[in-house]
Design a protein around this motif. Structure first.
Motif, PDB file in Angstrom:
ATOM      1  N   CYS A  58      52.908  39.613  75.413  1.00  0.00           N
ATOM      2  CA  CYS A  58      51.646  40.203  75.869  1.00  0.00           C
ATOM      3  C   CYS A  58      50.515  39.273  75.438  1.00  0.00           C
ATOM      4  CB  CYS A  58      51.478  41.587  75.250  1.00  0.00           C
ATOM      5  SG  CYS A  58      49.856  42.291  75.494  1.00  0.00           S
ATOM      6  N   ASN A  60      47.493  39.898  75.230  1.00  0.00           N
ATOM      7  CA  ASN A  60      46.436  40.603  74.493  1.00  0.00           C
ATOM      8  C   ASN A  60      46.791  40.774  73.013  1.00  0.00           C
ATOM      9  OD1 ASN A  60      43.891  42.037  74.450  1.00  0.00           O
ATOM     10  ND2 ASN A  60      45.113  43.895  74.197  1.00  0.00           N
ATOM     11  N   CYS A  61      48.011  41.250  72.715  1.00  0.00           N
ATOM     12  CA  CYS A  61      48.360  41.540  71.317  1.00  0.00           C
ATOM     13  C   CYS A  61      49.454  40.611  70.778  1.00  0.00           C
ATOM     14  CB  CYS A  61      48.785  42.995  71.170  1.00  0.00           C
ATOM     15  SG  CYS A  61      50.369  43.363  71.938  1.00  0.00           S
ATOM     16  N   CYS A  72      53.327  46.341  78.225  1.00  0.00           N
ATOM     17  CA  CYS A  72      53.263  46.250  76.766  1.00  0.00           C
ATOM     18  C   CYS A  72      53.062  47.655  76.196  1.00  0.00           C
ATOM     19  CB  CYS A  72      52.117  45.334  76.352  1.00  0.00           C
ATOM     20  SG  CYS A  72      51.816  45.398  74.575  1.00  0.00           S
ATOM     21  N   ASN A  74      52.023  48.502  73.473  1.00  0.00           N
ATOM     22  CA  ASN A  74      50.838  48.528  72.612  1.00  0.00           C
ATOM     23  C   ASN A  74      49.550  48.645  73.421  1.00  0.00           C
ATOM     24  OD1 ASN A  74      50.469  48.494  69.888  1.00  0.00           O
ATOM     25  ND2 ASN A  74      50.114  46.294  69.749  1.00  0.00           N
ATOM     26  N   CYS A  75      49.412  47.793  74.433  1.00  0.00           N
ATOM     27  CA  CYS A  75      48.147  47.675  75.175  1.00  0.00           C
ATOM     28  C   CYS A  75      48.216  48.296  76.561  1.00  0.00           C
ATOM     29  CB  CYS A  75      47.771  46.208  75.339  1.00  0.00           C
ATOM     30  SG  CYS A  75      48.015  45.216  73.885  1.00  0.00           S
TER      31      CYS A  75
END
Ligand SMILES: [Zn+2]
Length: 177
Positions: A58, A60-61, A72, A74-75
């Motif tokens: 990902c 982003n993270c 993802c 998480n995001c």
């Protein structure tokens, strides 16, 4: 864990839940169709056919999933970076299944492990090499992929995981066949 300690660790259930009340209930499980998208898996499966591992990161993270996830966790965005992974892994957790051999009536104890591939943040449920005694297994045990004889570009290309002694010996990325 030995059989004895396992049995002992279950004893609290008998003690603490001896007076649990029972309530009649029933579950109605309807039938359903589960649709899932595998197009994002294609680069991953193509690499497996070459005997190589890639994870999906990902942007982003930076979480890396293996096998690749469409979203993802998480995001909740689509991961878009492919990263090379090593062949080595460690046991994140494991359990024993007890299967009855219908022919002999013998109970077969079989370990099922949840492992984390090195360089990746997710875990995958897999089998360990048949010669591994589950009583020797432990969380953090170093492993390495045992590839299938014929690679077909599917998850079954990873036949199971072998135990390795010293992970530093296997840290190099897999060489192209
Ligand atoms: Zn993310």
């Amino acid at each position: 864990m030995s059989k004895m300690t396992r049995r002992k660790s279950m004893e609290y259930i008998k003690k603490e839940y001896a007076r649990t009340r029972t309530m009649p209930a029933s579950w109605y499980l309807n039938s359903y169709k589960y649709k899932y998208n595998v197009t994002h898996m294609k680069p991953f499966l193509d690499k497996l056919k070459e005997g190589k591992l890639v994870g999906l990161q990902c942007s982003n993270c930076n979480r890396v999933s293996f096998p690749p996830k469409l979203v993802c966790g998480n995001c909740l965005i689509k991961p878009d970076r492919w990263v090379d992974l090593r062949e080595t892994a460690t046991i994140a957790t494991y359990t024993i299944t007890y299967l009855k051999d219908e022919a002999t009536g013998k109970i077969i104890e079989k370990p099922i492990a949840c492992i984390r591939q090195d360089g990746c943040d997710t875990t995958i449920i897999t089998e360990l090499a048949p010669e591994i005694n589950y009583e020797d297994a432990y969380v953090g045990m170093p492993l390495k992929i045992h590839w299938a004889d014929n690679l077909e570009g599917s998850l079954s290309d990873i036949k199971y995981y072998d135990v390795i002694d010293d992970k530093s010996k296997d840290m190099a990325l897999r060489e192209k066949k």
